[in-house]
Design a protein around this motif. Structure first.
Motif, PDB file in Angstrom:
ATOM      1  N   TYR A  56       1.035  -1.367  -0.205  1.00  0.00           N
ATOM      2  CA  TYR A  56       0.145  -0.324  -0.067  1.00  0.00           C
ATOM      3  C   TYR A  56       1.133   1.294  -0.108  1.00  0.00           C
ATOM      4  O   TYR A  56       1.374   1.837   0.950  1.00  0.00           O
ATOM      5  CB  TYR A  56      -0.549   0.110   1.401  1.00  0.00           C
ATOM      6  N   ALA A  57       1.050   1.930  -1.093  1.00  0.00           N
ATOM      7  CA  ALA A  57       1.896   2.877  -0.664  1.00  0.00           C
ATOM      8  C   ALA A  57       1.008   4.293  -1.383  1.00  0.00           C
ATOM      9  O   ALA A  57       2.204   5.457  -0.605  1.00  0.00           O
ATOM     10  CB  ALA A  57       3.095   2.756  -2.614  1.00  0.00           C
ATOM     11  N   PHE A  58       0.194   3.812  -1.940  1.00  0.00           N
ATOM     12  CA  PHE A  58      -0.056   5.639  -1.673  1.00  0.00           C
ATOM     13  C   PHE A  58      -1.848   5.697  -1.462  1.00  0.00           C
ATOM     14  O   PHE A  58      -2.451   5.233  -2.888  1.00  0.00           O
ATOM     15  CB  PHE A  58       0.125   6.896  -3.010  1.00  0.00           C
ATOM     16  N   SER A  59      -2.878   6.157  -1.113  1.00  0.00           N
ATOM     17  CA  SER A  59      -3.908   6.010  -1.011  1.00  0.00           C
ATOM     18  C   SER A  59      -5.159   6.940  -1.324  1.00  0.00           C
ATOM     19  O   SER A  59      -4.327   7.923  -1.563  1.00  0.00           O
ATOM     20  CB  SER A  59      -4.720   5.574   0.500  1.00  0.00           C
ATOM     21  N   SER A  60      -5.670   6.619  -2.080  1.00  0.00           N
ATOM     22  CA  SER A  60      -6.834   8.049  -2.197  1.00  0.00           C
ATOM     23  C   SER A  60      -6.935   9.139  -1.686  1.00  0.00           C
ATOM     24  O   SER A  60      -7.119  10.140  -2.010  1.00  0.00           O
ATOM     25  CB  SER A  60      -8.152   7.551  -2.971  1.00  0.00           C
ATOM     26  N   GLU A  61      -6.456   8.897   0.117  1.00  0.00           N
ATOM     27  CA  GLU A  61      -6.520  10.093   0.833  1.00  0.00           C
ATOM     28  C   GLU A  61      -5.435  10.456   1.390  1.00  0.00           C
ATOM     29  O   GLU A  61      -5.592  11.849   1.877  1.00  0.00           O
ATOM     30  CB  GLU A  61      -7.181   9.397   2.690  1.00  0.00           C
ATOM     31  N   ASN A  62      -4.354   9.873   0.894  1.00  0.00           N
ATOM     32  CA  ASN A  62      -3.247  10.959   0.829  1.00  0.00           C
ATOM     33  C   ASN A  62      -2.641  11.988   0.040  1.00  0.00           C
ATOM     34  O   ASN A  62      -1.897  12.650   0.165  1.00  0.00           O
ATOM     35  CB  ASN A  62      -1.589   9.702   0.307  1.00  0.00           C
ATOM     36  N   TRP A  63      -3.943  11.966  -1.352  1.00  0.00           N
ATOM     37  CA  TRP A  63      -3.651  13.383  -1.718  1.00  0.00           C
ATOM     38  C   TRP A  63      -3.783  14.425  -0.528  1.00  0.00           C
ATOM     39  O   TRP A  63      -3.594  15.669  -0.884  1.00  0.00           O
ATOM     40  CB  TRP A  63      -5.246  13.824  -2.805  1.00  0.00           C
ATOM     41  N   ARG A  64      -4.594  14.350   0.785  1.00  0.00           N
ATOM     42  CA  ARG A  64      -4.615  15.088   1.608  1.00  0.00           C
ATOM     43  C   ARG A  64      -3.387  16.457   2.161  1.00  0.00           C
ATOM     44  O   ARG A  64      -3.372  16.850   2.981  1.00  0.00           O
ATOM     45  CB  ARG A  64      -6.026  15.315   2.649  1.00  0.00           C
ATOM     46  N   ARG A  65      -2.483  14.833   1.624  1.00  0.00           N
ATOM     47  CA  ARG A  65      -1.039  15.295   2.876  1.00  0.00           C
ATOM     48  C   ARG A  65      -0.549  17.314   2.084  1.00  0.00           C
ATOM     49  O   ARG A  65      -0.989  17.148   0.985  1.00  0.00           O
ATOM     50  CB  ARG A  65      -0.064  14.510   2.245  1.00  0.00           C
ATOM     51  N   PRO A  66       0.681  17.545   2.601  1.00  0.00           N
ATOM     52  CA  PRO A  66       0.787  19.212   2.302  1.00  0.00           C
ATOM     53  C   PRO A  66       1.646  18.019   0.566  1.00  0.00           C
ATOM     54  O   PRO A  66       2.144  16.997   0.330  1.00  0.00           O
ATOM     55  CB  PRO A  66       1.827  19.207   2.707  1.00  0.00           C
ATOM     56  N   GLU A  67       1.275  19.711  -0.224  1.00  0.00           N
ATOM     57  CA  GLU A  67       1.332  19.595  -1.537  1.00  0.00           C
ATOM     58  C   GLU A  67       3.070  19.104  -1.814  1.00  0.00           C
ATOM     59  O   GLU A  67       3.625  18.514  -2.247  1.00  0.00           O
ATOM     60  CB  GLU A  67       1.510  20.611  -2.649  1.00  0.00           C
ATOM     61  N   GLU A  68       3.869  19.601  -0.623  1.00  0.00           N
ATOM     62  CA  GLU A  68       5.295  19.201  -0.756  1.00  0.00           C
ATOM     63  C   GLU A  68       5.697  17.991  -1.043  1.00  0.00           C
ATOM     64  O   GLU A  68       6.510  17.386  -1.395  1.00  0.00           O
ATOM     65  CB  GLU A  68       6.339  20.199   0.381  1.00  0.00           C
ATOM     66  N   GLU A  69       4.943  17.837   0.513  1.00  0.00           N
ATOM     67  CA  GLU A  69       5.607  15.632   0.607  1.00  0.00           C
ATOM     68  C   GLU A  69       4.558  14.782  -0.886  1.00  0.00           C
ATOM     69  O   GLU A  69       5.815  13.969  -1.209  1.00  0.00           O
ATOM     70  CB  GLU A  69       4.701  15.833   1.794  1.00  0.00           C
TER      71      GLU A  69
END
Length: 247
Positions: free
Chosen positions: A69-82
């Motif tokens: 599980y590398a990148f969830s659909s919820e991970n877009w909520r993280r800071p743009e830089e990350e």
């Protein structure tokens, strides 16, 4: 535990043996970096090293499918830089590791809508999938922009369209019909789901597929996870008695 031990476990009748399919929720990169007063991207980079070690260990164990599980659909909520750092790390991983994956007979598969990562990464992923399509030793499944609830919604919509078009009768919709429309349609269900970092939840990961999976939650942060940890997890799994609702 070594590969010979794992083989013996698989052949014995006293436990579950070696799982065909292991799925891992890779958690703890940020906490690993924070504990060392490093930027979060340092944790992600170290986590990529753990991915490499885990893939090699899965091959030693004879695991057929390894899903990460590398990148969830919820991970877009993280800071743009990350998010940008994660995209860059994915690009670097494909460039650095594809030759090894191909030479070791590893087939790459992606679940989730990875087109959201943009045309360059989409092309790189498509090329990597095509290049490794005929490999047969281990299938490496990377979940990118993946969410299990979204996957189930997409499957339900596909079934609704098929029913409306007369391609399937509503009363013919069963477990097999749903599974045929999931991103994992060509894969066996996960036997073992591991989550690192001490958290005890599935976080919208393989909710349908993990219905009968054995769950293992470990305190190890993902960047510290490696060969010995996967071997220990498989040994734990091998001691379990899977009854699937029976006696």
């Amino acid at each position: 535990m070594n590969a010979a031990t794992a083989s013996t476990l698989s052949a014995s009748g006293g436990g579950a043996g070696v799982p065909r399919h292991v799925a891992i929720i890779m958690d703890g990169n940020g906490r690993w970096a924070k504990a060392r007063h490093l930027p979060r991207v340092a944790g992600h980079r170290k986590g990529a090293e753990a991915v490499r070690a885990t893939i090699r260990a899965a091959g030693e164990l004879g695991i057929e499918v390894l899903t990460l599980y590398a990148f969830s659909s919820e991970n877009w909520r993280r800071p743009e830089e990350e998010v940008s750092d994660l995209k860059g790390l994915l690009r670097h991983y494909l460039l650095a590791e594809l030759d090894e994956l191909a030479s070791n007979g590893i087939r790459l598969k992606v679940i989730g809508d990875y087109t959201r990562f943009g045309p360059e990464l989409t092309r790189m992923l498509d090329d990597a999938i095509a290049r490794t399509a005929d490999n047969r030793s281990t299938t490496l499944v990377i979940a990118l922009n993946y969410g299990s609830q979204d996957e189930l919604v997409r499957a339900a919509r596909a079934l609704a369209e098929d029913a409306r078009a007369g391609r399937i009768a509503p009363d013919a919709i069963d477990v097999a019909a749903i599974e045929a429309r999931l991103d994992t349609a060509d894969l066996p269900p996960p036997d073992l789901v591991i989550r690192t970092s001490g958290e005890h939840r599935l976080s919208n990961f393989l909710l349908w597929q993990a219905a009968y999976a054995e769950l293992l939650f470990v305190d190890t942060l993902w960047p510290d996870f490696g060969r010995d940890d996967l071997f220990a997890a498989v040994a734990d799994y091998g001691r379990r008695n899977r009854r699937f609702g029976g006696l």
